[in-house]
Design a protein around this motif. Structure first.
Motif, mmCIF file in Angstrom:
data_model
loop_
_atom_site.group_PDB
_atom_site.id
_atom_site.type_symbol
_atom_site.label_atom_id
_atom_site.label_comp_id
_atom_site.label_asym_id
_atom_site.label_seq_id
_atom_site.Cartn_x
_atom_site.Cartn_y
_atom_site.Cartn_z
ATOM 1 N N LEU A 255 0.842 -1.193 0.000
ATOM 2 C CA LEU A 255 0.000 0.000 0.000
ATOM 3 C C LEU A 255 0.879 1.246 0.000
ATOM 4 O O LEU A 255 1.764 1.388 0.831
ATOM 5 C CB LEU A 255 -0.903 0.013 1.235
ATOM 6 N N VAL A 256 0.656 2.126 -0.949
ATOM 7 C CA VAL A 256 1.470 3.325 -1.090
ATOM 8 C C VAL A 256 1.432 4.150 0.189
ATOM 9 O O VAL A 256 2.447 4.673 0.650
ATOM 10 C CB VAL A 256 0.973 4.165 -2.293
ATOM 11 N N PHE A 257 0.252 4.245 0.792
ATOM 12 C CA PHE A 257 0.082 5.070 1.989
ATOM 13 C C PHE A 257 1.047 4.661 3.093
ATOM 14 O O PHE A 257 1.700 5.501 3.708
ATOM 15 C CB PHE A 257 -1.364 4.955 2.478
ATOM 16 N N TRP A 258 1.177 3.363 3.348
ATOM 17 C CA TRP A 258 2.027 2.902 4.447
ATOM 18 C C TRP A 258 3.501 3.038 4.106
ATOM 19 O O TRP A 258 4.329 3.314 4.978
ATOM 20 C CB TRP A 258 1.691 1.461 4.801
ATOM 21 N N LEU A 259 3.860 2.855 2.834
ATOM 22 C CA LEU A 259 5.248 3.065 2.431
ATOM 23 C C LEU A 259 5.652 4.522 2.627
ATOM 24 O O LEU A 259 6.731 4.831 3.124
ATOM 25 C CB LEU A 259 5.426 2.677 0.957
ATOM 26 N N VAL A 260 4.747 5.432 2.236
ATOM 27 C CA VAL A 260 5.038 6.857 2.366
ATOM 28 C C VAL A 260 5.121 7.253 3.838
ATOM 29 O O VAL A 260 6.000 8.018 4.247
ATOM 30 C CB VAL A 260 3.974 7.699 1.634
ATOM 31 N N LEU A 261 4.201 6.733 4.657
ATOM 32 C CA LEU A 261 4.223 7.053 6.088
ATOM 33 C C LEU A 261 5.532 6.623 6.738
ATOM 34 O O LEU A 261 6.093 7.340 7.570
ATOM 35 C CB LEU A 261 3.056 6.369 6.803
ATOM 36 N N PHE A 262 6.027 5.444 6.356
ATOM 37 C CA PHE A 262 7.276 4.952 6.939
ATOM 38 C C PHE A 262 8.447 5.835 6.511
ATOM 39 O O PHE A 262 9.287 6.222 7.329
ATOM 40 C CB PHE A 262 7.514 3.504 6.515
ATOM 41 N N ALA A 263 8.504 6.172 5.214
ATOM 42 C CA ALA A 263 9.587 7.026 4.722
ATOM 43 C C ALA A 263 9.509 8.422 5.337
ATOM 44 O O ALA A 263 10.525 9.001 5.728
ATOM 45 C CB ALA A 263 9.525 7.119 3.193
ATOM 46 N N TRP A 264 8.286 8.956 5.429
ATOM 47 C CA TRP A 264 8.087 10.284 6.022
ATOM 48 C C TRP A 264 8.551 10.277 7.483
ATOM 49 O O TRP A 264 9.238 11.195 7.934
ATOM 50 C CB TRP A 264 6.612 10.646 5.922
ATOM 51 N N GLY A 265 8.176 9.233 8.217
ATOM 52 C CA GLY A 265 8.556 9.131 9.621
ATOM 53 C C GLY A 265 10.053 8.997 9.810
ATOM 54 O O GLY A 265 10.640 9.630 10.692
ATOM 55 N N GLY A 266 10.702 8.185 8.973
ATOM 56 C CA GLY A 266 12.139 7.987 9.098
ATOM 57 C C GLY A 266 12.931 9.260 8.838
ATOM 58 O O GLY A 266 13.834 9.620 9.604
ATOM 59 N N LEU A 267 12.579 9.969 7.754
ATOM 60 C CA LEU A 267 13.269 11.224 7.454
ATOM 61 C C LEU A 267 12.954 12.286 8.504
ATOM 62 O O LEU A 267 13.822 13.043 8.930
ATOM 63 C CB LEU A 267 12.860 11.728 6.064
ATOM 64 N N GLY A 268 11.678 12.333 8.924
ATOM 65 C CA GLY A 268 11.263 13.342 9.899
ATOM 66 C C GLY A 268 11.949 13.184 11.240
ATOM 67 O O GLY A 268 12.384 14.167 11.852
ATOM 68 N N ALA A 269 12.078 11.938 11.713
ATOM 69 C CA ALA A 269 12.674 11.699 13.027
ATOM 70 C C ALA A 269 14.197 11.820 13.008
ATOM 71 O O ALA A 269 14.800 12.252 13.986
ATOM 72 C CB ALA A 269 12.277 10.313 13.530
ATOM 73 N N SER A 270 14.826 11.452 11.897
ATOM 74 C CA SER A 270 16.292 11.473 11.861
ATOM 75 C C SER A 270 16.844 12.859 11.521
ATOM 76 O O SER A 270 17.829 13.308 12.106
ATOM 77 C CB SER A 270 16.816 10.447 10.853
ATOM 78 N N LEU A 271 16.203 13.552 10.585
ATOM 79 C CA LEU A 271 16.731 14.843 10.132
ATOM 80 C C LEU A 271 16.013 16.038 10.744
ATOM 81 O O LEU A 271 16.604 17.109 10.877
ATOM 82 C CB LEU A 271 16.641 14.937 8.603
ATOM 83 N N GLY A 272 14.722 15.879 11.105
ATOM 84 C CA GLY A 272 13.938 17.006 11.602
ATOM 85 C C GLY A 272 14.490 17.651 12.864
ATOM 86 O O GLY A 272 14.809 18.853 12.870
ATOM 87 N N PRO A 273 14.642 16.914 13.972
ATOM 88 C CA PRO A 273 15.195 17.514 15.187
ATOM 89 C C PRO A 273 16.603 18.072 14.967
ATOM 90 O O PRO A 273 16.952 19.125 15.503
ATOM 91 C CB PRO A 273 15.207 16.354 16.189
ATOM 92 N N ALA A 274 17.415 17.368 14.162
ATOM 93 C CA ALA A 274 18.778 17.843 13.894
ATOM 94 C C ALA A 274 18.755 19.217 13.240
ATOM 95 O O ALA A 274 19.530 20.111 13.606
ATOM 96 C CB ALA A 274 19.513 16.840 13.001
ATOM 97 N N LEU A 275 17.868 19.402 12.269
ATOM 98 C CA LEU A 275 17.782 20.692 11.586
ATOM 99 C C LEU A 275 17.270 21.779 12.523
ATOM 100 O O LEU A 275 17.832 22.884 12.584
ATOM 101 C CB LEU A 275 16.864 20.582 10.372
ATOM 102 N N VAL A 276 16.203 21.481 13.258
ATOM 103 C CA VAL A 276 15.597 22.478 14.147
ATOM 104 C C VAL A 276 16.603 22.956 15.196
ATOM 105 O O VAL A 276 16.765 24.161 15.429
ATOM 106 C CB VAL A 276 14.330 21.904 14.818
ATOM 107 N N PHE A 277 17.302 22.007 15.827
ATOM 108 C CA PHE A 277 18.268 22.383 16.868
ATOM 109 C C PHE A 277 19.491 23.077 16.278
ATOM 110 O O PHE A 277 20.076 23.963 16.914
ATOM 111 C CB PHE A 277 18.675 21.155 17.678
#
Length: 339
Positions: A255-277
């Motif tokens: 299912l495209v939805f679940w693949l996208v959610l996993f990719a979105w979550g992985g990039l968001g959690a690994s790069l998001g806090p790093a960029l914000v801080f």
């Protein structure tokens, strides 16, 4: 992530015109690679302008026409109550799912294909206005997408009535039912618009990262690289990455939805806090940022594999939270002179 986009394009094209899924997958990849190799970022930017209009047409016009068809919001709620009583209850899937639904926006700061838009701005003074405009349209498009799902539950209650009995084809089913062939074609174009816009930006980031950050700055170092070489290398990486994504898409037709959610979550959690801080906290250190990136990545994968089902919580939320904790703790524990 690119593979998920190509899967979405293939499924859309296959359902719309009845072609073989493999052929549609190859066409989806070819469409992106041709104009990216020929035009680069300029082609991506101008294509996005046109595609944004198509996306707005699809995710604003379709829900409005659907509401008119059912007679308004009150009749829609009655139809949903009869088909699926929990459809209008945001807590129906449990507290964990609700927190994940609300927290999905945490992923935005970690998405390279979103960040590259802000990075390419001509005047940094325009960034606050751009952020407001972008966020406003995101809310409108998100509301439209949710409305399409609710209308689909009401107007196409049986899964077998959808193309290939696939719930992700509800948009196409509604568009075919509510509009004539010309508008239906435009709405299918709207789906393709979203897919191509995301996939080409991600491929562009891959090519830029390899040509500039790795080859020019790490491999060549002070000797440098001329622009023509970087351009050729970037184009080569785009083609290779596109072919690799197509192979992954064929191998993982989930299912495209679940693949996208996993990719979105992985990039968001690994790069998001790093960029914000990195941008907003002067106390952040190199080791702290590295610890946050590793923590976000590991937690996202582990949560997706073993903890999402028992908790019902989307992996982005704990991944983002624990990455934030790791950055703060490791930074505070480090040397004050550490950059």
């Amino acid at each position: 992530y690119v593979a998920a986009q190509l899967n979405a394009g293939a499924k859309t094209l296959s359902a719309a015109v009845g072609w073989n899924l493999g052929l549609c997958l190859a066409l989806s990849a070819l469409l992106i690679l041709v104009y990216m190799v020929l035009g680069g970022y300029v082609a991506v930017a101008w294509n996005d302008v046109v595609r944004a209009v198509l996306m707005l047409l699809g995710l604003v016009a379709l829900p409005l026409f659907g509401l008119v068809r059912v007679g308004g919001l009150a009749p829609l709620q009655e139809m949903l109550a009869a088909v699926h009583p929990a459809a209008m209850d945001p807590f129906a899937l449990g507290l964990g799912a609700f927190i994940g639904f609300v927290g999905i926006g945490l992923g935005s700061p970690g998405q390279p294909h979103i960040l590259v838009r802000y990075m390419s701005i001509d005047d940094p003074r325009n960034l606050p206005a751009v952020a407001v405009v972008g966020t406003a349209w995101n809310v409108i498009l998100g509301a439209g997408a949710v409305a399409v799902g609710l209308l689909g539950r009401a107007l196409v209650p049986r899964l077998e009535d959808l193309p290939n009995a696939d719930p992700e084809m509800v948009y196409l089913a509604l568009a075919s039912d509510l509009f004539g062939p010309v508008l239906f074609g435009l709405l299918v174009g709207g789906v393709f618009a979203a897919i191509l816009s995301t996939a080409d930006s991600q491929l562009l980031v891959v090519a830029s990262t390899f040509a500039r950050d790795i080859y020019e700055k790490v491999v060549r170092g002070e000797s440098g690289v001329d622009e023509a070489t970087k351009l050729r290398l970037g184009r080569l990486v785009v083609v290779i990455s596109g072919i690799a994504a197509m192979a992954l898409a064929w191998a993982a037709q989930d299912l495209v939805f679940w693949l996208v959610l996993f990719a979105w979550g992985g990039l968001g959690a690994s790069l998001g806090p790093a960029l914000v801080f990195s941008l907003f906290w002067k106390g952040a250190t190199r080791n702290g940022i590295a610890a946050g990136m590793v923590t976000g990545t590991v937690v996202t994968i582990a949560w997706r594999l073993w903890l999402r089902e028992p908790t019902g919580l989307y992996e982005l939320v704990p991944g983002f939270a624990l990455a934030t904790v790791a950055i703060v703790l490791v930074s505070l524990a480090g040397s004050r002179n550490e950059k």
